[in-house]
Design an enzyme around this catalytic site. Structure first.
Site, PDB file in Angstrom:
ATOM      1  N   HIS A   1     -30.321 -18.375   6.247  1.00  0.00           N
ATOM      2  CA  HIS A   1     -30.268 -18.553   4.799  1.00  0.00           C
ATOM      3  C   HIS A   1     -29.010 -19.344   4.478  1.00  0.00           C
ATOM      4  O   HIS A   1     -27.959 -19.141   5.101  1.00  0.00           O
ATOM      5  CB  HIS A   1     -30.261 -17.208   4.081  1.00  0.00           C
ATOM      6  CG  HIS A   1     -30.178 -17.323   2.586  1.00  0.00           C
ATOM      7  ND1 HIS A   1     -30.981 -18.184   1.868  1.00  0.00           N
ATOM      8  CD2 HIS A   1     -29.369 -16.707   1.672  1.00  0.00           C
ATOM      9  CE1 HIS A   1     -30.690 -18.076   0.585  1.00  0.00           C
ATOM     10  NE2 HIS A   1     -29.716 -17.193   0.446  1.00  0.00           N
TER      11      HIS A   1
ATOM     12  N   ASP B   1     -24.903 -18.333  -4.831  1.00  0.00           N
ATOM     13  CA  ASP B   1     -26.210 -18.564  -4.212  1.00  0.00           C
ATOM     14  C   ASP B   1     -27.211 -18.957  -5.290  1.00  0.00           C
ATOM     15  O   ASP B   1     -27.478 -18.179  -6.214  1.00  0.00           O
ATOM     16  CB  ASP B   1     -26.679 -17.298  -3.491  1.00  0.00           C
ATOM     17  CG  ASP B   1     -27.848 -17.551  -2.552  1.00  0.00           C
ATOM     18  OD1 ASP B   1     -28.478 -18.629  -2.649  1.00  0.00           O
ATOM     19  OD2 ASP B   1     -28.147 -16.674  -1.717  1.00  0.00           O
TER      20      ASP B   1
ATOM     21  N   CYS C   1     -33.955 -22.796   0.450  1.00  0.00           N
ATOM     22  CA  CYS C   1     -32.535 -22.426   0.348  1.00  0.00           C
ATOM     23  C   CYS C   1     -31.581 -23.576   0.658  1.00  0.00           C
ATOM     24  O   CYS C   1     -30.583 -23.761  -0.040  1.00  0.00           O
ATOM     25  CB  CYS C   1     -32.239 -21.213   1.219  1.00  0.00           C
ATOM     26  SG  CYS C   1     -32.301 -21.507   2.999  1.00  0.00           S
TER      27      CYS C   1
END
Length: 767
Positions: free
Chosen positions: A401, A424, A333
């Site tokens: 995250h 994202d 991530c």
């Protein structure tokens, strides 16, 4: 040949030309170029009286215009053959050199064509056609191409061109058409000449008419122009890891164009930051088979690529992506977020990485993370019921995250929903059939407005889902009764780098900005509960969790002691407290377990466990502790060295079951980056990297990664083994090429210990 084949051929040719122009010409080469230009000028002067007027060349004044457009940091501007980098909504100056002295206003008609994409169209906004009529003032709106004549002197025609504030971003080219105004003139006198200079047009956060306009100058300097930053990692309290975004590197803009071409986003849509940011979130990962930038992997085996923890920045990733033409292995991530920041800032879209501590991955739009136990209070592992799940996690809570915020107006939403939007690029869930996410308006997330585009429910759950515990009960609807909800575990803190400030320490607080309040009202407030309940009413899957009351009789309170951080090599212990608030004796059973965990929340390896049973008298409290020595946990650690402590507690008389956990990262030493001399342009600068090995064993297969935009190209350096409890000290020499403030970043990985990092700010003076 398909559209993508044509696009790739075009882009590969463009990239080859740019890469061929790398380097600085020698003094002798520059002198030869000047001599060639003089000879050509003399030739045209001697032949100026013969034949019609012709355009010989166009000087785009790349460096001068780049300064005016705040684009002078792009390396492609300073190559031997400069590339033009401009921002839409701005004006730029060009010189058109003719073969003879010509009064264009009276004798000739001059047209300028600006073309974007394979099939440029004025109607679609991918072509601009300007007819020069000799006017000296702009008279068209900011959304149109326009030009004015600055000077028509001798054989040089100087023009100022206006770029529309809504122009698509990416790679443009220009052509000129020159023909006599006399309708009786020979048709052969008409000249159409395409220029081979690449013109990059970017978003313009400095222009009030641009959809990315950001009114704060400090914000623009940080979120568009800063080539380095920090990404927070780990459990609370997280550590800030420096990342080299390197958006001005010569390979990045071609890489961005390649990325957008492969995205399939229509050329006419590339002026809208909503669609561009959504395409970026799709293309930074490669899960849709579209040749995106990065392949994600959470397997722990990265032998056929680069471990995610080894990257120090985005430049090497973008270089490999452009040169090899295929996705790069591997990302997680924070790597996806780092590359996304690079791409957005390179295109002029204000962007920042954001870290969410205790980030929920809600797979069924229930706004809950559901934990199930059987009648005895033992955890039940349930299979996910529906949806795509590339990591096979189902409902889970990631220890942290990282995604991105991008800044833009949202004319597709009600007024007040512009500003920061979440996107994202980590491939978790599909949206419109693709692994993409956002842009989700902060305001929509904060208000729980699930119906507003894009992907608000997913982001809302990430930051504010309830953790709901259910116990098996055949008399209850769906076979489970709700025990209790943890309402403040998810979204414990959201962090990004503060504007302007950057500290060298991984745990420094001065450069940390807590942006939690932008995503949700403060935990425990009435506004926070109302927001989540309003959102739950809009989701069929969420209604049951928020409607069913707790049925358990709760007269024993349990709590687990939080651990902030433990230095690797140290022993630690975890403690659970049981507090009886009732009036009759209670029999309490507690099981404590410790295990290593991946940062996604997925369990890795068990470390140790302990259990106990005791009777609590009214108003009595007792504790149970589990010691965890270094010898037990070290060999069980995986990436990020995270340990999760889980407590399963049960009250015998009431069947009340409670589960609590605490996840923390085993702290690793920071790399000390030290300049041994004063830094000056053109002078060798000695650097020393060092840290103390905290392990009672030797580190082997050691690799040091060094990166510093504007100071040093990314380098991978294999280094010697580091002795047990010994010092790693490694010399390094670089030669600064320009003056200014820079950040040098280092990461270290070995077989025994990975993901060490450090940095230092370095001021380079003029020689």
């Amino acid at each position: 040949m398909t559209f993508f084949d044509r696009a790739d051929n075009y882009l590969n040719s463009l990239i080859d030309n740019i890469r061929a122009d790398l380097g600085v010409s020698t003094a002798a080469e520059r002198e030869r170029e000047r001599e060639d230009a003089r000879v050509i000028d003399e030739f045209h002067e001697a032949n100026a009286v013969a034949g019609p007027a012709k355009v010989l060349e166009v000087d785009f004044k790349a460096k001068q215009n780049a300064v005016d457009h705040k684009c002078d940091k792009y390396e492609v501007v300073h190559q031997r053959k400069p590339t033009v980098v401009l921002r839409r909504g701005g004006n730029f100056t060009i010189d058109i050199k003719l073969n003879k002295v010509t009064d264009v206003k009276k004798e000739y008609e001059l047209k300028l064509y600006f073309n974007f994409g394979n099939t440029p169209s004025v109607h679609k906004g991918t072509q601009g056609v300007i007819t020069m009529m000799g006017k000296t003032m702009f008279d068209k709106s900011h959304e149109e191409w326009d030009a004015r004549m600055v000077e028509n002197k001798g054989r040089i025609l100087t023009l100022e061109v206006q770029i529309p504030s809504i122009a698509p971003v990416g790679s443009w080219n220009m052509a000129t058409e020159l023909k006599p105004r006399d309708p009786a003139a020979d048709r052969s006198a008409r000249q159409l000449m395409r220029q081979d200079t690449t013109i990059y047009i970017l978003f313009n956060p400095w222009n009030k008419h641009d959809g990315t306009y950001m009114p704060d100058e400090n914000g623009r300097n940080e979120y568009v122009l800063n080539p380095v930053g920090k990404i927070w990692q780990g459990a609370y309290p997280a550590r800030g890891r420096h990342w080299s975004f390197g958006q001005f590197d010569d390979v990045v803009l071609p890489g961005c164009v390649l990325l957008l071409e492969r995205s399939g986003l229509r050329h006419e849509a590339r002026g809208d930051p909503i669609f561009v940011s959504r395409a970026i979130s799709k293309m930074v990962n490669s899960n849709d088979g579209d040749n995106g930038v990065l392949i994600g992997s959470w397997s722990g085996d990265y032998s056929d690529g680069t471990s995610p923890s080894q990257w120090a920045g985005s430049i090497k990733i973008m270089e490999e992506y452009v040169r090899r033409g295929r996705p790069v292995k591997y990302g997680q991530c924070w790597v996806f977020a780092g590359v996304t920041t690079t791409v957005c800032r390179a295109l002029g879209l204000p962007c920042r990485p954001v870290t969410n501590l205790n980030s929920a991955h809600d797979t069924d739009v229930s706004l809950t993370i559901d934990e199930y136990v059987d009648k005895k209070g033992e955890k039940i592992t349930t299979r996910r019921r529906s949806g795509a799940d590339p990591m096979g996690l189902g409902d889970s809570i990631w220890n942290f995250h990282v995604w991105n915020d991008v800044w833009m107006d949202r004319p597709d939403l009600p007024p007040g929903y512009g500003g920061w939007q979440a996107i994202d690029a980590t491939p978790q869930e599909t949206s419109d059939g693709m692994f993409q996410c956002g842009p989700a308006s902060h305001e929509a997330v904060r208000r729980g407005q699930m119906e507003l585009k894009y992907d608000v429910p997913f982001v809302l759950a990430e930051v504010n889902a309830d953790v709901v515990h259910w116990q098996e009960d055949e008399t209850a609807q769906d076979g489970f009764r709700k025990l209790f909800s943890n309402k403040n575990h998810v979204g414990r803190q959201l962090l990004t780098k503060k504007v302007g400030t950057m500290e060298s320490g991984n745990y420094a607080d001065d450069d940390k900005e807590d942006c939690t309040d932008l995503y949700k009202p403060p935990e425990g407030t009435k506004a926070e509960r109302v927001t989540l309940q309003m959102a739950a009413r809009r989701s069929r899957n969420a209604r049951h969790a928020f409607r069913f009351p707790s049925l358990a009789e709760e007269d024993v309170n349990f709590s687990i002691e939080d651990i902030d951080r433990i230095m690797i090599g140290q022993d630690f212990s975890v403690t659970v407290k049981a507090e009886h608030i009732g009036e009759v004796n209670r029999t309490v059973q507690i099981v404590l377990k410790a295990g290593s965990t991946y940062y996604t929340g997925a369990p890795a390896k068990p470390i140790t466990e302990a259990g106990g049973e005791f009777v609590l008298k009214p108003k009595e409290s007792k504790t149970l502790s589990l010691p965890v020595p270094y010898s037990q946990y070290y060999s069980k650690l995986v990436e990020h060295a995270m340990v999760k402590m889980v407590a399963h507690c049960r009250v015998e008389e009431t069947s009340y079951a409670w589960m609590g956990d605490d996840c923390f990262e085993i702290t690793k030493p920071a790399i000390l980056v030290k300049a041994l001399d004063k830094a000056a342009v053109g002078r060798p600068l000695k650097i020393e990297f060092s840290f103390l090995n905290p392990l009672p064993e030797k580190m082997t297969e050691c690799v040091l990664e060094v990166d510093g935009p504007g100071l040093s190209r990314p380098k991978t350096i294999p280094i010697s083994d580091v002795p047990a409890n010994g010092e790693m000290k490694w010399p390094y020499t670089l030669v600064p090429r320009k003056a200014g403030e820079f950040v040098l970043i280092a990461t270290f990985n070995s077989t025994q210990l990975v993901n060490l990092s450090g940095s230092s700010s370095i001021t380079v003076a003029e020689a």
